[in-house]
Design a protein around this motif. Structure first.
Motif, PDB file in Angstrom:
ATOM      1  N   ASP A  71      57.571  35.365  33.493  1.00 11.19           N
ATOM      2  CA  ASP A  71      57.944  33.980  33.139  1.00 11.19           C
ATOM      3  C   ASP A  71      57.234  33.937  31.463  1.00 11.19           C
ATOM      4  O   ASP A  71      57.071  33.333  30.194  1.00 11.19           O
ATOM      5  CB  ASP A  71      58.944  33.375  33.257  1.00 11.19           C
ATOM      6  CG  ASP A  71      59.828  32.984  34.284  1.00 11.19           C
ATOM      7  OD1 ASP A  71      60.446  34.182  33.329  1.00 11.19           O
ATOM      8  OD2 ASP A  71      60.271  33.014  35.056  1.00 11.19           O
TER       9      ASP A  71
ATOM     10  N   LYS B  82      57.284  36.219  28.800  1.00  3.00           N
ATOM     11  CA  LYS B  82      58.283  35.715  27.874  1.00  3.00           C
ATOM     12  C   LYS B  82      57.773  35.119  27.004  1.00  3.00           C
ATOM     13  O   LYS B  82      58.686  35.336  25.841  1.00  3.00           O
ATOM     14  CB  LYS B  82      59.913  35.359  28.731  1.00  3.00           C
ATOM     15  CG  LYS B  82      60.125  37.195  29.670  1.00  3.00           C
ATOM     16  CD  LYS B  82      61.783  36.828  30.138  1.00  3.00           C
ATOM     17  CE  LYS B  82      61.650  38.032  30.710  1.00  3.00           C
ATOM     18  NZ  LYS B  82      62.746  37.218  32.476  1.00  3.00           N
ATOM     19  N   LYS B  83      57.730  33.500  27.259  1.00  4.92           N
ATOM     20  CA  LYS B  83      57.799  32.905  25.982  1.00  4.92           C
ATOM     21  C   LYS B  83      56.654  32.956  24.689  1.00  4.92           C
ATOM     22  O   LYS B  83      56.775  32.522  24.037  1.00  4.92           O
ATOM     23  CB  LYS B  83      56.630  31.432  26.921  1.00  4.92           C
ATOM     24  CG  LYS B  83      57.881  30.642  27.268  1.00  4.92           C
ATOM     25  CD  LYS B  83      57.269  29.557  27.605  1.00  4.92           C
ATOM     26  CE  LYS B  83      56.349  29.659  29.654  1.00  4.92           C
ATOM     27  NZ  LYS B  83      56.050  28.870  30.065  1.00  4.92           N
TER      28      LYS B  83
END
Lengths: 272, 272
Positions: free
Chosen positions: A190, A193-194
Motif C-alpha cells: 500500500d 501504491k499511493k
C-alpha cells in the motif's frame, strides 16, 4: 603499447579526469596508466610535475598525454616545458566562448576556479540524507517528498543508484526492497501504491544477483541461484503487471542507470 | 543577459555536462539555463533536439551554447542545423589524439561509447557498501580494510564525503563521530589509535554546524550554537594534539574536500 596519461588541475581535477577518461576510452587497443594530479597551484608543484612527466616519457619510450585545466599562465608555461602531449582544455574552448558570449572569462583574467557553491552543497547534502534515511524501505511516510522511489529485489543495486542520483543531481530518491511477502501477495504494498507515478523498477540477471548475495551471505538460501531466479522472475512479472517502467542493471554502470531513469521519468536535476 | 546551454550526448551526458559546467563557470556575469539531454541516439531524437534548441534561441534572443559528445555522424549532422553555438568535444580532441597515438579511435569508426566496466562496477559497489556499513562508527573491527577513516563532530560532512569518495574513486572510507565522551577524555578512542595513519579530520564553522543540526533536531541542546562551538573547538584541539591532518569543510564542495584528502593522505583511487 603503453602510454601514461596525466589529468592535471589547479582544482579538483574532475573536469580534466572526466574528459580525459572519456577521450581515452575511445582508444581501446592502447593501455593507459592514468594519474590524476589535483591542486597543482604553485610554481614548485608545477616543476615537480614536469619531472614526473619526463620520467614517465622515459619509462614508456613515448611522451605522456596531458589533460589540463590550469588557469594560471605561469604554471601552464612550466608544464609546457615537459615532454608531453598537451590537451589544454580551457585554452582550447574559452577563447571561442568568450567571442560568442562577448565576455571575458575568469580564466582570461587569471582567476582560479572553484566548483564550490553553497546552495548546491546544501541541496546535495539534503538529497544524500534523504537517500540514507529512506533506504531499503526503512520508512515510507516521507515518500511524498521523494522525487523517485526505486523498487526491486534485495541487492539489485537500488542503494548505490539512489546515492549516485543524490550526489550527482541532488535528486531525492527513496528505495524499497520487494521481498517474498510482496511477491506472494502478487501486488504492490500500500505504501507504494499511493506513489505509483514515482516508482521505477530495477532488475538484474539472476547469476549476477547470486554472486552479489553470496558476497554478503555465503551459502545461504537467500544467495542461492534458485531463490534469486525466483525473485527476479516474480518481480519482473509484478513490474509488467503493474505497468512500472524498469531497467536491467546488469550491464550498465551506476551513471548509465541513473541517467536512463531521469530520462524515462522526466525528472529534472536539482543541482544547478 | 540570459543564455541557454545544452549538454547533449548519445550516452549519459556526464562528460558534456562536466566540461560544460566547468567552462560556463568561468563566465560569472552571465546567467545560464542549463539543460542536459542524454541518450540522443536516433535521428528522431536529434530532430526533436533541433526544435528545442531553436525554440530556446527564439526565447533568449541569442543562440544557445551546445556541448556535445555525439559519436554518430548522421546525428551530429542534424544537430549542426540547429541555431546554436556548437562545442563539439570529441571532434575537437580526437583527431589530434589519433595522430599522437597513431591509432584510430572508436569515434572515427562510429562506435558508440559506454562507460560501463564490470570490474569498476564491483569495486565501486563494494566501496559504497563499505562506507555504509562503516558509517558513523557503526562498527570498528573492519578498520584494517579501510583506505581512510574520517573523524569529526556529528554532522560535519563525514558521511557525504565518504560516499562521494566511494562512488567517484572506489575508495573505502569509514567514518567515526567524535562525541562528547571522547572530548572529555581528551584522547582518541582505542579503536582509532590503532589506525592513526588512516585518520583524517573534518571540521566546520560552528554557525554552519548549528544550522545543519537545527534541520535535524530543532531547538535541541545538540543544535545550540554554544554546544556546536564547544565541540568544534575541542575536536580541533584534539586534531592538533594528536597530529591529525584536518580540513574545514565549510567553504568547500564535497568534490573539493575529497580531492584534497586524497592528495594530503597520498591515497590512490581504485577505479581505473
Amino acid at each position: 603499447m603503453k602510454r601514461t596519461a596525466f589529468f592535471i588541475s589547479d582544482g579538483t581535477g574532475i573536469t580534466a579526469e572526466t574528459l580525459g577518461q572519456s577521450l581515452l576510452a575511445q582508444f581501446e587497443n592502447i593501455q593507459f596508466t592514468k594519474l590524476t594530479r589535483p591542486y597543482i597551484d604553485s610554481i614548485d608543484k608545477a616543476r615537480a610535475m614536469v619531472q614526473q612527466i619526463d620520467a614517465a616519457a622515459e619509462r614508456d619510450g613515448a611522451r605522456p598525454i596531458i589533460f589540463d585545466t590550469i588557469v594560471n599562465r605561469d604554471i601552464r608555461a612550466i608544464l609546457d616545458t615537459a615532454n608531453g602531449f598537451m590537451i589544454d582544455i580551457f585554452s582550447t574552448f574559452l577563447s571561442p566562448l568568450e567571442q560568442e558570449l562577448s565576455s571575458h572569462s575568469s580564466y582570461s583574467v587569471g582567476k582560479s576556479h572553484s566548483i564550490g557553491q553553497h546552495s548546491n552543497y546544501m541541496e546535495r547534502i539534503e538529497a544524500v540524507n534523504f537517500a540514507l534515511d529512506n533506504d531499503d524501505g526503512a520508512r515510507t511516510h516521507y515518500y511524498d517528498k521523494a522525487d523517485l522511489i526505486l523498487v526491486g529485489v534485495s541487492r539489485c543495486g537500488k542503494t548505490p543508484t539512489c546515492l549516485y542520483m543524490a550526489m550527482q543531481y541532488g535528486i531525492r530518491a527513496a528505495n524499497y526492497p520487494l521481498t517474498e511477502d510482496d511477491m506472494e501477495r502478487l501486488q504492490l504494498p500500500d505504501s507504494l501504491k499511493k506513489h505509483r507515478d514515482k516508482l521505477f523498477g530495477l532488475t538484474i540477471d539472476p547469476d549476477r544477483l547470486t554472486a552479489i548475495r553470496h558476497e554478503r551471505k555465503p551459502n545461504s538460501r537467500y544467495a542461492s541461484f534458485a531463490q534469486c531466479e525466483f525473485e527476479v522472475r516474480e518481480v519482473e512479472n509484478l513490474f509488467r503487471r503493474e505497468n512500472i517502467a524498469f531497467i536491467n542493471s546488469t550491464h550498465f554502470s551506476v551513471e548509465e542507470i541513473s541517467a536512463k531513469i531521469l530520462v524515462e521519468k522526466g525528472v529534472e536535476r536539482r543541482l544547478k
